[in-house]
Structures are given as C-alpha cells and as structure tokens.
Scaffold this motif. Structure first.
Motif, PDB file in Angstrom:
ATOM      1  N   ALA A 105       3.567  -2.795   4.053  1.00 52.40           N
ATOM      2  CA  ALA A 105       3.730  -4.031   3.555  1.00 52.40           C
ATOM      3  C   ALA A 105       2.226  -4.568   3.309  1.00 52.40           C
ATOM      4  O   ALA A 105       1.061  -4.149   3.988  1.00 52.40           O
ATOM      5  N   LYS A 106       2.213  -5.704   2.452  1.00 48.06           N
ATOM      6  CA  LYS A 106       0.814  -6.323   2.237  1.00 48.06           C
ATOM      7  C   LYS A 106       0.380  -6.897   3.599  1.00 48.06           C
ATOM      8  O   LYS A 106       1.253  -7.409   4.491  1.00 48.06           O
ATOM      9  N   MET A 107      -0.988  -6.854   3.792  1.00 46.12           N
ATOM     10  CA  MET A 107      -1.550  -7.344   4.892  1.00 46.12           C
ATOM     11  C   MET A 107      -3.065  -6.835   4.651  1.00 46.12           C
ATOM     12  O   MET A 107      -3.597  -6.298   3.733  1.00 46.12           O
ATOM     13  N   PHE A 154       0.854  -1.032   0.074  1.00 46.25           N
ATOM     14  CA  PHE A 154      -0.109  -0.126   0.004  1.00 46.25           C
ATOM     15  C   PHE A 154       0.917   1.326  -0.002  1.00 46.25           C
ATOM     16  O   PHE A 154       2.048   1.274   0.638  1.00 46.25           O
ATOM     17  N   VAL A 155       0.342   2.327  -0.786  1.00 43.90           N
ATOM     18  CA  VAL A 155       0.909   3.667  -0.535  1.00 43.90           C
ATOM     19  C   VAL A 155      -0.152   4.271   0.299  1.00 43.90           C
ATOM     20  O   VAL A 155      -1.195   4.481  -0.075  1.00 43.90           O
ATOM     21  N   VAL A 156       0.247   4.844   1.493  1.00 51.89           N
ATOM     22  CA  VAL A 156      -0.679   5.716   2.330  1.00 51.89           C
ATOM     23  C   VAL A 156      -0.116   7.164   2.371  1.00 51.89           C
ATOM     24  O   VAL A 156       1.114   7.363   2.387  1.00 51.89           O
ATOM     25  N   LEU A 167      10.968  -5.950  -2.014  1.00 49.32           N
ATOM     26  CA  LEU A 167       9.704  -5.099  -1.948  1.00 49.32           C
ATOM     27  C   LEU A 167       8.616  -5.954  -2.651  1.00 49.32           C
ATOM     28  O   LEU A 167       7.396  -5.841  -2.186  1.00 49.32           O
ATOM     29  N   LYS A 168       9.094  -6.596  -3.529  1.00 52.75           N
ATOM     30  CA  LYS A 168       8.210  -7.718  -4.367  1.00 52.75           C
ATOM     31  C   LYS A 168       7.706  -8.783  -3.519  1.00 52.75           C
ATOM     32  O   LYS A 168       6.417  -9.146  -3.581  1.00 52.75           O
ATOM     33  N   VAL A 214      10.826  -3.999 -10.016  1.00 53.41           N
ATOM     34  CA  VAL A 214      11.857  -2.957  -8.910  1.00 53.41           C
ATOM     35  C   VAL A 214      13.193  -2.990  -9.243  1.00 53.41           C
ATOM     36  O   VAL A 214      13.699  -3.587 -10.430  1.00 53.41           O
ATOM     37  N   ALA A 215      13.909  -1.723  -8.993  1.00 54.34           N
ATOM     38  CA  ALA A 215      15.026  -1.623  -9.509  1.00 54.34           C
ATOM     39  C   ALA A 215      15.884  -2.589  -8.810  1.00 54.34           C
ATOM     40  O   ALA A 215      15.809  -3.167  -7.533  1.00 54.34           O
TER      41      ALA A 215
END
Length: 97
Positions: free
Chosen positions: A52-54, A2-4, A93-94, A86-87
């Motif tokens: 993070a994913k949740m 998520f981007v918050v 991050l994946k 991703v870089a």
C-alpha cells in the motif's frame, strides 16, 4: 503503491527454516493492509509483494523486519508506482496507490 521483489541470497535449504516466521510476518502485514498481495516468484527464487501507499521510509522500516532479511537469506527491491487503470472489481487498489 509499491511492487517489492524479494530475492533469496542463500540456498533454499537456508531459507526454509525461516519460512514459518516469514509467513507470520506476511499475514500480520496483510491483516493491517500494509501489504495487499504476496506471492512466490516462478521459479522459486524469491517473492513479490504489492504494498500500500505509505512513506517510503515506513516501507523500508517494515521490510527491515522481514525474518528473511533479519537472518540474511533475502534482499528486497522496491519500485513505487501509481495505479491509474485497474480491472473491474479492483478499484480499491487505486485508493491504496
């Protein structure tokens, strides 16, 4: 993942007293890898978190404990995404996406 985005809903003079508690809250979530990156928006109108994913309900519960939110000086907006590219060096991050 998520981007918050955090948006201040009060003047900075009202946000600043809660900054230490908010910083402690962020450090705790970073240490538990629930948040992966945090920073200020430029200009300073709020912040941005990479979470993070949740389950989204879990993220909502975490965000509700933000001292800024508890004290009525900020609100959150959430966008869910799945990192596909991703870089180099950021492959982790994946796994959190």
């Amino acid at each position: 993942m998520f981007v918050v985005t955090v948006t201040y809903t009060a003047p900075l003079a009202e946000v600043d007293p809660w900054r230490p508690a908010h910083g402690d809250w962020l450090k705790d979530l970073i240490s538990r890898r629930l948040l992966l990156a945090v920073g200020r928006q430029v200009p300073l109108v709020g912040g941005v978190y990479l979470a993070a994913k949740m389950p989204v309900e879990e993220l909502d519960q975490l965000l509700a404990t933000d001292p800024y939110v508890l004290n009525g000086v900020a609100s959150h907006s959430v966008v869910e995404f799945e990192p596909l590219l991703v870089a180099p060096g950021l492959e982790d991050l994946k796994r959190h996406g």
